[in-house]
Design a protein around this motif. Sequence first.
Motif, PDB file in Angstrom:
ATOM      1  N   ALA A 820       0.833  -1.208   0.000  1.00  0.00           N
ATOM      2  CA  ALA A 820       0.000   0.000   0.000  1.00  0.00           C
ATOM      3  C   ALA A 820       0.865   1.255   0.000  1.00  0.00           C
ATOM      4  N   LYS A 821       1.939   1.217   0.755  1.00  0.00           N
ATOM      5  CA  LYS A 821       2.842   2.365   0.811  1.00  0.00           C
ATOM      6  C   LYS A 821       3.477   2.615  -0.550  1.00  0.00           C
ATOM      7  N   LEU A 822       3.890   1.537  -1.227  1.00  0.00           N
ATOM      8  CA  LEU A 822       4.530   1.674  -2.528  1.00  0.00           C
ATOM      9  C   LEU A 822       3.539   2.056  -3.621  1.00  0.00           C
ATOM     10  N   ALA A 823       2.274   1.765  -3.384  1.00  0.00           N
ATOM     11  CA  ALA A 823       1.247   2.143  -4.360  1.00  0.00           C
ATOM     12  C   ALA A 823       0.838   3.603  -4.210  1.00  0.00           C
ATOM     13  N   ASN A 824       1.272   4.224  -3.121  1.00  0.00           N
ATOM     14  CA  ASN A 824       0.961   5.633  -2.863  1.00  0.00           C
ATOM     15  C   ASN A 824       1.949   6.507  -3.623  1.00  0.00           C
ATOM     16  N   GLU A 825       1.484   7.147  -4.674  1.00  0.00           N
ATOM     17  CA  GLU A 825       2.359   7.967  -5.522  1.00  0.00           C
ATOM     18  C   GLU A 825       2.988   9.110  -4.745  1.00  0.00           C
ATOM     19  N   ARG A 826       2.246   9.645  -3.774  1.00  0.00           N
ATOM     20  CA  ARG A 826       2.785  10.752  -2.977  1.00  0.00           C
ATOM     21  C   ARG A 826       4.010  10.296  -2.188  1.00  0.00           C
ATOM     22  N   TYR A 827       3.967   9.065  -1.674  1.00  0.00           N
ATOM     23  CA  TYR A 827       5.096   8.527  -0.925  1.00  0.00           C
ATOM     24  C   TYR A 827       6.295   8.278  -1.835  1.00  0.00           C
ATOM     25  N   THR A 828       6.068   7.616  -2.973  1.00  0.00           N
ATOM     26  CA  THR A 828       7.183   7.262  -3.854  1.00  0.00           C
ATOM     27  C   THR A 828       7.816   8.476  -4.510  1.00  0.00           C
ATOM     28  N   SER A 829       7.064   9.564  -4.643  1.00  0.00           N
ATOM     29  CA  SER A 829       7.616  10.754  -5.299  1.00  0.00           C
ATOM     30  C   SER A 829       8.259  11.721  -4.319  1.00  0.00           C
ATOM     31  N   SER A 830       7.809  11.731  -3.061  1.00  0.00           N
ATOM     32  CA  SER A 830       8.324  12.712  -2.111  1.00  0.00           C
ATOM     33  C   SER A 830       9.359  12.140  -1.147  1.00  0.00           C
ATOM     34  N   ALA A 831       9.268  10.855  -0.831  1.00  0.00           N
ATOM     35  CA  ALA A 831      10.243  10.253   0.090  1.00  0.00           C
ATOM     36  C   ALA A 831      11.591  10.115  -0.608  1.00  0.00           C
ATOM     37  N   PRO A 832      12.708  10.161   0.147  1.00  0.00           N
ATOM     38  CA  PRO A 832      14.026   9.974  -0.467  1.00  0.00           C
ATOM     39  C   PRO A 832      14.087   8.651  -1.218  1.00  0.00           C
ATOM     40  N   ALA A 833      14.794   8.656  -2.343  1.00  0.00           N
ATOM     41  CA  ALA A 833      14.876   7.462  -3.180  1.00  0.00           C
ATOM     42  C   ALA A 833      15.399   6.258  -2.413  1.00  0.00           C
ATOM     43  N   SER A 834      16.355   6.500  -1.504  1.00  0.00           N
ATOM     44  CA  SER A 834      16.927   5.392  -0.732  1.00  0.00           C
ATOM     45  C   SER A 834      15.895   4.758   0.186  1.00  0.00           C
ATOM     46  N   VAL A 835      15.006   5.576   0.745  1.00  0.00           N
ATOM     47  CA  VAL A 835      13.965   5.076   1.646  1.00  0.00           C
ATOM     48  C   VAL A 835      12.948   4.241   0.862  1.00  0.00           C
ATOM     49  N   VAL A 836      12.574   4.742  -0.318  1.00  0.00           N
ATOM     50  CA  VAL A 836      11.616   4.015  -1.167  1.00  0.00           C
ATOM     51  C   VAL A 836      12.208   2.664  -1.574  1.00  0.00           C
ATOM     52  N   GLU A 837      13.486   2.682  -1.948  1.00  0.00           N
ATOM     53  CA  GLU A 837      14.142   1.456  -2.368  1.00  0.00           C
ATOM     54  C   GLU A 837      14.227   0.456  -1.220  1.00  0.00           C
ATOM     55  N   GLU A 838      14.458   0.954  -0.018  1.00  0.00           N
ATOM     56  CA  GLU A 838      14.514   0.086   1.154  1.00  0.00           C
ATOM     57  C   GLU A 838      13.146  -0.543   1.422  1.00  0.00           C
ATOM     58  N   THR A 839      12.076   0.217   1.181  1.00  0.00           N
ATOM     59  CA  THR A 839      10.724  -0.318   1.331  1.00  0.00           C
ATOM     60  C   THR A 839      10.483  -1.431   0.322  1.00  0.00           C
ATOM     61  N   ARG A 840      10.945  -1.239  -0.903  1.00  0.00           N
ATOM     62  CA  ARG A 840      10.798  -2.287  -1.920  1.00  0.00           C
ATOM     63  C   ARG A 840      11.554  -3.549  -1.512  1.00  0.00           C
ATOM     64  N   THR A 841      12.746  -3.354  -0.963  1.00  0.00           N
ATOM     65  CA  THR A 841      13.539  -4.502  -0.523  1.00  0.00           C
ATOM     66  C   THR A 841      12.822  -5.272   0.575  1.00  0.00           C
ATOM     67  N   ARG A 842      12.247  -4.539   1.559  1.00  0.00           N
ATOM     68  CA  ARG A 842      11.500  -5.203   2.630  1.00  0.00           C
ATOM     69  C   ARG A 842      10.296  -5.944   2.081  1.00  0.00           C
ATOM     70  N   ARG A 843       9.623  -5.347   1.074  1.00  0.00           N
ATOM     71  CA  ARG A 843       8.478  -6.026   0.456  1.00  0.00           C
ATOM     72  C   ARG A 843       8.898  -7.353  -0.157  1.00  0.00           C
ATOM     73  N   ASP A 844      10.012  -7.329  -0.923  1.00  0.00           N
ATOM     74  CA  ASP A 844      10.475  -8.548  -1.591  1.00  0.00           C
ATOM     75  C   ASP A 844      10.906  -9.598  -0.579  1.00  0.00           C
ATOM     76  N   GLU A 845      11.590  -9.166   0.481  1.00  0.00           N
ATOM     77  CA  GLU A 845      12.039 -10.115   1.506  1.00  0.00           C
ATOM     78  C   GLU A 845      10.852 -10.736   2.230  1.00  0.00           C
ATOM     79  N   THR A 846       9.827  -9.926   2.514  1.00  0.00           N
ATOM     80  CA  THR A 846       8.640 -10.434   3.199  1.00  0.00           C
ATOM     81  C   THR A 846       7.889 -11.424   2.323  1.00  0.00           C
ATOM     82  N   ALA A 847       7.795 -11.122   1.017  1.00  0.00           N
ATOM     83  CA  ALA A 847       7.120 -12.034   0.086  1.00  0.00           C
ATOM     84  C   ALA A 847       7.849 -13.367   0.019  1.00  0.00           C
TER      85      ALA A 847
END
Length: 862
Positions: A820-847
């Motif tokens: 849900a966080k990654l689907a939020n365009e406001r989050y992916t566009s305003s949060a630092p790129a490193s933070v967004v990428e870390e969220t993606r990594t956590r998503r993949d690890e959890t899956a």
Amino acid sequence: MSSYESSNKARPLLAKAYNPSEHESDIYDRWEKSGAFTPDGNKAIQKSDANPFSIIMPPPNANGNLHTGHAMFVIEDIMTRYRRMQGQPTLWLPGTDHAGIETQVVYERELKKDGLSRFDLGRDKFYAAALEFTVTNRPKIISQLRSLGFSADWSRLKFTLDEDIIATIYATFKQMHADGLIYRGNRIVNWCTSCQSSFADIEVKFVDRTDEIYTLDYGTVKIATTRPETIFADAAVAVHPDDVRYAKLIGQTATIPLIDRPVAIISDDYVAQEFGTGALKVTPAHDKNDYEIGKRHHLPEISVVDLDGKLINVPDEFAGVSVKDGRQAVVTALEAAGKLIKTTPIAHSVGTHDRCGTTIEPLITEQWFMRVAEPNAKVIQAIESGEIKIIPERFKKVAIDWLANEYDWNISRQNWFGIRIPVFYKASSDPDKEPYIVTADENEAKAYYGEGNYRAETDVFDTWYSSGQWPYATLQSTGDFDRFYPTIVMETGRDILTKWVTKMAMFSLYRTGQIPFTTVYLHGMVNDEHGKKMSKSKGNVINPLDLTSKYGTDALRLALTIGITPGNDGSLGEAKVEGYRNFCNKLWNVARFVLGQLPEGYSPTDPQPKTAADAWILARVNAGVSEVTRAIEDYRFSEAGQIVYSLLWNDFADWYIEASKVEQNANILYHSLMTILKLLHPIAPYVTEAIWDASPATDSQLITSAWPQSVTITAALSAKAAEFEAIQAVVSAARTLTAEEQLSKPTILTTDKTIASSAELVTRLARAGKIELVEQGRGLYLGTATPAWIDADDSLIEARKHRLQSTQIEKEGYLKSLEAKLANERYTSSAPASVVEETRTRRDETAAMIAKLNEQLQTLVN
């Protein structure tokens, strides 16, 4: 599998307990006196075809004290020690930084103790005194770095204010100026009213703050602003061209309240329609975004805040007051005039100076700037092509985005301590003379302008301008450039990727035509044991030297290596360090046991396995060599540490040493211990060197001994090792059932229907050589003449299913929140790129974790 030369040296006996303080200082002195830290200190094992390895230490503040960020240099030492043992000419070049404004602030505090300020001394005397203060203090930080076992070549120690380093900085400035990359001009900058200097964007720290947003009446429109004190500097009101609310007003005027000055209503794509009223007051002289709007629309630049943070060019009632007091005074006046419509709290980010914390004032001042678009383009190309590799890879985008969007760099500072910009200005009205010349030589200025007709530039370089040239400047000054440049890796904190790493790449490509390093390894921040950022205000700052004094240096090094992965924040607490102290003690005790089993005059020979346990430990040690080597080569230092930890504690101590008590093989014991010492040495150098010194056949130091090589394991050895693995599997299965299913003892049925404990049964069958483990369905079979059954009844299976299902539900909920966080365009566009990428990594690890849980559940169902 390996061989050792015999030694006639008298072996010192290992004490009952390992006391780091009794060994560390002597060992370090011995390393340094032997020349081990120099590029050819490993001459005896250097390979003729080995590529040189070099790494430049990020220079710490010469006036500073060791903190956990410096302690992370352990990663650099791991690489250096590993490459040295691999037989490569190895250079780790250390240095210290004058740290410009930071040192100035520190020394001004010293002066304040005597009731003085820098103005009492004057610029030249202040610089000389601050330099002497820095040089006097520098040995402290160097001593602290050495205490952590860092094997840098201290004979090549450099300082950012060394004359040869300054000469390189001056040459770069002169060349860039000649190439049109350097210019002096009036542009908006980040101004610190406390430090009385401008600062680059990378030195601005944004902090969250709750302020007020004021909605004001501008006649034809209403505007919303957090800075009502700057309304007197407004040059226009801007609206978005697609905002239908204001379409008919574009081209008309609005009226600034209190002074009734009309300003044009313009349209610009920058305006956010949803913010405030959608109408933006444009103040080019006091906001960077407004400055850019002003340039696009050719608006006047009106300044109402001076260098001291006082209001100027405003109505008399507000003149001379501070920005903070002026804001309240203007709001009161607006309210009295009926122009304040409403006041609303707003949470936003405010720029502050990252050194002193003062709120930054965007002001237009005359400064030196560097055009960065062209040099940055070459860095982008080097990163995109993979010529420069960034670890972790997600920071590649962070670097490229910064480089592609960076404004011209304000490189001048109004500090008193730093490298003076090499410029002399004309002080006469002679029309035939240039306004300034670029030179560091006053005689040249005197010859050009004439006696008394010139003045020296007093501004100094931004510290990052000088430190950005550190890799090639240092190696040129030490005479090592041709042999060791480009360097192999730059290891540093992820927080200075844009501040420093990109600058080093830019300067190197410009001055040398080469990249400065092939790999960038970024570590994260070291937080406290609860994952909270360390700060003095929280009282959770950890002093690394306190921990090394209590638990030993190796324990801290292990704690900073294992469990901390590239780019991610790691946690450090006393309990973690204490745990690794226990590991060092375990290694020491294992070594005492092994060395104590060796006969007098022992001379090791190639280890030959006699038992299944011998074959198994040889295979495990060999695998450890391969795995640790691969992990270090791939910059997976945490994994390398975990592998050695497990190899020593689990494989060697818990399994093999216990098995060896039945039938001992001295050569296998010795070979395994010596190999483990080598694998562990880059991370824990002191305890490994101390044990190595007490071992036979070790005339050389461990620091300059050859790295172990893995060999091909024969089929016969593998088959023999598999016999011992079968024993392990049964014992492990019994232990698992006991722990997970809360059994006091697992029931094991033998072929003769007798009931025995797992230990008794396994011992009897192991001696008979009739052990084999077969997994089938929901149970574990012990293969003998007739397979026996380790009991795991349905109630236990259901209990395990319930635990796995609970974990699965929890992880699935967490996965949904990440998605849900990654689907939020406001989050992916305003949060630092490193933070967004870390969220993606956590998503993949959890899956992946959920998929593994599904597999385990499926096994139980079947």
